[in-house]
Motif scaffolding. Structure first.
Motif, PDB file in Angstrom:
ATOM      1  N   MET A  48      -3.077   4.851   9.035  1.00  0.00           N
ATOM      2  CA  MET A  48      -2.326   3.488   9.720  1.00  0.00           C
ATOM      3  C   MET A  48      -0.583   3.637   9.430  1.00  0.00           C
ATOM      4  N   ALA A  49      -0.261   4.501   8.344  1.00  0.00           N
ATOM      5  CA  ALA A  49       0.976   4.807   8.200  1.00  0.00           C
ATOM      6  C   ALA A  49       1.545   5.124   9.669  1.00  0.00           C
ATOM      7  N   THR A  91      -5.971  14.933   4.073  1.00  0.00           N
ATOM      8  CA  THR A  91      -6.536  14.334   2.713  1.00  0.00           C
ATOM      9  C   THR A  91      -7.436  13.376   2.681  1.00  0.00           C
ATOM     10  N   PHE A  94       0.932  -0.919   0.226  1.00  0.00           N
ATOM     11  CA  PHE A  94      -0.282   0.119   0.080  1.00  0.00           C
ATOM     12  C   PHE A  94       1.262   0.977   0.337  1.00  0.00           C
ATOM     13  N   ILE A 136      -1.730   5.955  -7.142  1.00  0.00           N
ATOM     14  CA  ILE A 136      -2.846   4.477  -7.678  1.00  0.00           C
ATOM     15  C   ILE A 136      -2.983   5.161  -8.739  1.00  0.00           C
ATOM     16  N   MET A 178      -5.196   5.467   4.414  1.00  0.00           N
ATOM     17  CA  MET A 178      -4.089   4.621   4.443  1.00  0.00           C
ATOM     18  C   MET A 178      -2.228   5.932   5.487  1.00  0.00           C
ATOM     19  N   ILE A 179      -3.169   7.363   5.348  1.00  0.00           N
ATOM     20  CA  ILE A 179      -2.326   7.859   6.192  1.00  0.00           C
ATOM     21  C   ILE A 179      -2.260   8.010   7.395  1.00  0.00           C
ATOM     22  N   ILE A 189       0.432   4.129  -2.882  1.00  0.00           N
ATOM     23  CA  ILE A 189       0.311   5.823  -2.590  1.00  0.00           C
ATOM     24  C   ILE A 189       1.685   6.708  -2.996  1.00  0.00           C
ATOM     25  N   MET A 196       5.894   7.842   2.974  1.00  0.00           N
ATOM     26  CA  MET A 196       4.445   7.104   2.690  1.00  0.00           C
ATOM     27  C   MET A 196       4.220   9.047   3.069  1.00  0.00           C
ATOM     28  N   TYR A 222      -6.540   8.099   1.131  1.00  0.00           N
ATOM     29  CA  TYR A 222      -5.306   8.833   1.267  1.00  0.00           C
ATOM     30  C   TYR A 222      -6.157   8.834   3.012  1.00  0.00           C
ATOM     31  N   LEU A 248       1.938  12.047   0.982  1.00  0.00           N
ATOM     32  CA  LEU A 248       0.793  12.085   0.774  1.00  0.00           C
ATOM     33  C   LEU A 248       0.006  13.700   0.946  1.00  0.00           C
TER      34      LEU A 248
END
Lengths: 307, 327
Positions: free
Chosen positions: B131-132, B121, A229, A237, B128-129, A233, A290, B125, A294
């Motif tokens: 989670m990051a 975001t 993932f 995507i 996922m961020i 990202i 990441m 997104y 983002l």
């Protein structure tokens, strides 16, 4: 700095990057075309590894096992698409995350039921077990090179498939405008199933390639899926090129970061501070990248041209 | 009693059961069930805190377990220094007066810093961020060898507060239960306030709220920090309860379980996450204690249930039980 060690680490990074690409390419296809978040994609990596392990014992040949296991893993992907993924396309991402999270539990436990709680080692044929000596006294395990070449070949095959075949054209068309493709009389449902199966086979291939090194084990997909993932990202995507470049980048950064970050840090801080902070930072590095991507460039570094 | 309609009944029944059953467990010598109830109530607090941003705010955070872990380590780290020395002197304590505020502040700070970035975001997104950032926290703790790294940390001495003895299981339970009641009331108050209305409005139509002149970002960030602080508090309770903490608490799969509790019970209902936590924990226990060899494979029916709930039970159990949804 030890040059041969550096080259070995470099190759390790490329190897990790290519394996990541195999997992991430399916993820980015499914995500880009179907707008579907599939956490269970990593479970297919595990399924591939286990099927290959069983077949290696049954047929006595690792190569033959991989050749048979690829369509089998694709078939597992095909069935999952029909049963679980399809009803979720119209749902929001939260529902998709949760349902595929449930799917991970189901697939992990199914693997436990079928293959038992222990991991399964995959024996390599003898000609793949040796080492190759390169110039400069550099010695590399043959199988590592096989992984790299297989990964590159799979990547090349995928580029050809996506860019130069009718199926690839439909996939790209589906990614930019789903409704239009189905209005033109294309069986979009079948296309989706095929894309999903293709992604499953690619993830499965990655699992088969890593199994002789780490052995097939339950839950092996759950760490690589998160890294995959990160890759899609960072890459953007839906972009195959982005997935490839980002996978190599993440693979190299992760591998080299773990080996050399303390040396880099000790240039700017005391050796003790560098030694203390480097392991933490190198483990977090890819997530830091990441988050930075983002925050500053949400579309990714190499976003697809047409969206 | 017009309040006791629909969801009101569910709330009343659950809360009464949670208040009455544990003393009965103790009286009948079922210490194990009391343990289960304590864990359940603590995770319910975490789920309620997640619901504030997920259910009412529409912000799908996939990293809430990190906050739980931060809260637990805010108990474990001072207790570790208290026993083995090291660290700044003010940190060497088992006093709950330091540990609990530390848990709340550290989690709130983490939520503030990460939320400020994450909330820029949208959609997947954001998932996922969050989670990051949770993964960063996970690997940070793994790499700190002094606090056990991968192996985790044993809390030798629980938090000390004048009005509760954490080593007495029943006292500990009621401290957690009362905390849950307070957190529920707080969330209810927040949701029904002007602040909560803006938050829910932004979930429905962000553009409209912005046109109405609200700084949606600031509202969301505030909710994110409040949610984080609550979850940090739950983490401190969890550390005291398990007396063993490890980075595994912050794993992304733990975050997924918290999300499941919220969705299972019913997001954007006050009591939903509590109901979700009850069903989750009780089911987890019942399935895993099935006779051999079935018990080993309890994740299979559990995973199937998760898929079925998402596919067919929209709005969660609360909606199913009251047979009226918001839509």
């Amino acid at each position: 700095m030890d040059t041969s060690l550096f080259i070995i680490q470099l190759l390790n990074g490329i190897q990790l990057g290519l394996l990541l690409f195999l997992v991430a390419s399916g993820l980015t296809l499914v995500f880009g075309i179907l707008d579907f978040v599939n956490l269970a994609h990593g479970a297919l990596y595990m399924v591939g590894a286990f099927i290959c392990a069983s077949l290696t014992y049954a047929t006595g040949s690792f190569i033959l096992a991989v050749i048979i296991a690829l369509p089998l893993t694709a078939a597992v992907g095909f069935v999952i698409e029909r049963l679980v993924a399809r009803p979720l396309y119209a749902r929001n991402h939260l529902d998709q995350v949760l349902a595929t999270f449930g799917l991970i539990l189901v697939l992990d436990t199914a693997a436990h039921l079928i293959w038992g709680p222990q991991g399964m080692a995959v024996p390599l044929p003898e000609f793949l077990q040796g080492q190759i000596s390169l110039s400069g006294g550099l010695v590399l395990p043959t199988f590592r090179l096989v992984i790299i070449f297989t990964g590159l070949a799979a990547a090349g095959g995928l580029f050809w498939l996506v860019n130069y075949t009718r199926l690839g054209m439909l996939i790209r068309a589906g990614a930019s405008n789903r409704t239009m493709v189905s209005a033109l009389g294309i069986n979009i449902q079948l296309l989706f199933s095929l894309v999903f199966a293709l992604g499953a086979a690619l993830a499965g291939l990655a699992g088969m390639l890593i199994a002789p090194i780490t052995e097939a084990s339950i839950g092996m997909g759950n760490s690589i899926i998160i890294t995959a993932f990160v890759v899609i990202i960072v890459g953007g995507i839906g972009s195959m090129k982005g997935a490839f470049l980002a996978a190599l980048m993440i693979g190299l950064i992760d591998t080299l970061g773990r080996s050399y970050l303390d040396e880099i840090f000790s240039l700017v801080m005391s050796p003790v501070a560098a030694e203390n902070s480097a392991p933490a930072i190198s483990a977090m590095l890819i997530y830091i990248i990441m988050a930075a991507v983002l925050a500053f460039r949400p579309q990714g570094l190499f976003p697809p041209k047409v969206r | 009693m017009t309040m006791l309609r629909g969801r009101g009944w569910i709330t009343a029944i659950i809360m009464i059961l949670l208040a009455v059953l544990p003393p009965i467990f103790v009286a009948t010598g079922n210490a194990f069930w009391l343990d289960l109830a304590t864990r359940l109530v603590i995770l319910a607090i975490a789920a309620v805190s997640l619901n504030l941003i997920l259910g009412y705010g529409g912000l799908v955070s996939f990293g809430h377990a990190a906050l739980l872990g931060i809260g637990a380590y805010a108990v474990g780290i001072p207790a570790h220094h208290w026993l083995y020395g090291g660290g700044p002197e003010w940190l060497q304590t088992t006093s709950g007066w330091l540990q609990f505020p530390l848990a709340i502040l550290a989690a709130a700070l983490f939520a503030l810093v990460t939320g400020a970035i994450c909330l820029r975001t949208r959609g997947v997104y954001f998932i996922m961020i969050t989670m990051a950032f949770a993964q960063m926290m996970y690997y940070l703790i793994v790499s700190i060898e002094e606090y056990g790294g991968d192996d985790g940390l044993v809390i030798d001495q629980r938090s000390e507060l004048p009005f509760v003895d954490f080593s007495d299981p029943l006292q500990q339970y009621f401290f957690c239960f009362v905390s849950l009641v307070i957190v529920l009331l707080l969330v209810r108050m927040i949701v029904n306030s002007r602040f909560g209305m803006v938050l829910q409005g932004a979930k429905g139509n962000e553009e409209r709220m912005r046109t109405l002149g609200y700084n949606v970002y600031a509202y969301r960030l505030t909710a994110y920090v409040i949610s984080g602080a609550m979850c940090g508090f739950a983490g401190a309770l969890l550390g005291n309860f398990t007396t063993f903490i490890s980075p595994e608490m912050m794993d992304w799969q733990r975050s997924g379980e918290l999300m499941f509790m919220v969705i299972l019970g019913g997001a954007s209902t006050t009591v939903g996450p509590v109901l979700g936590a009850v069903v989750f924990i009780v089911l987890e226990h019942l399935l895993s204690s099935l006779p051999e060899p079935l018990g080993v494979y309890w994740h299979l029916p559990f995973g199937l249930l998760l898929i079925i709930v998402v596919l067919f039970v929209r709005g969660g159990l609360t909606t199913l039980l009251t047979r009226r949804g918001d839509r």
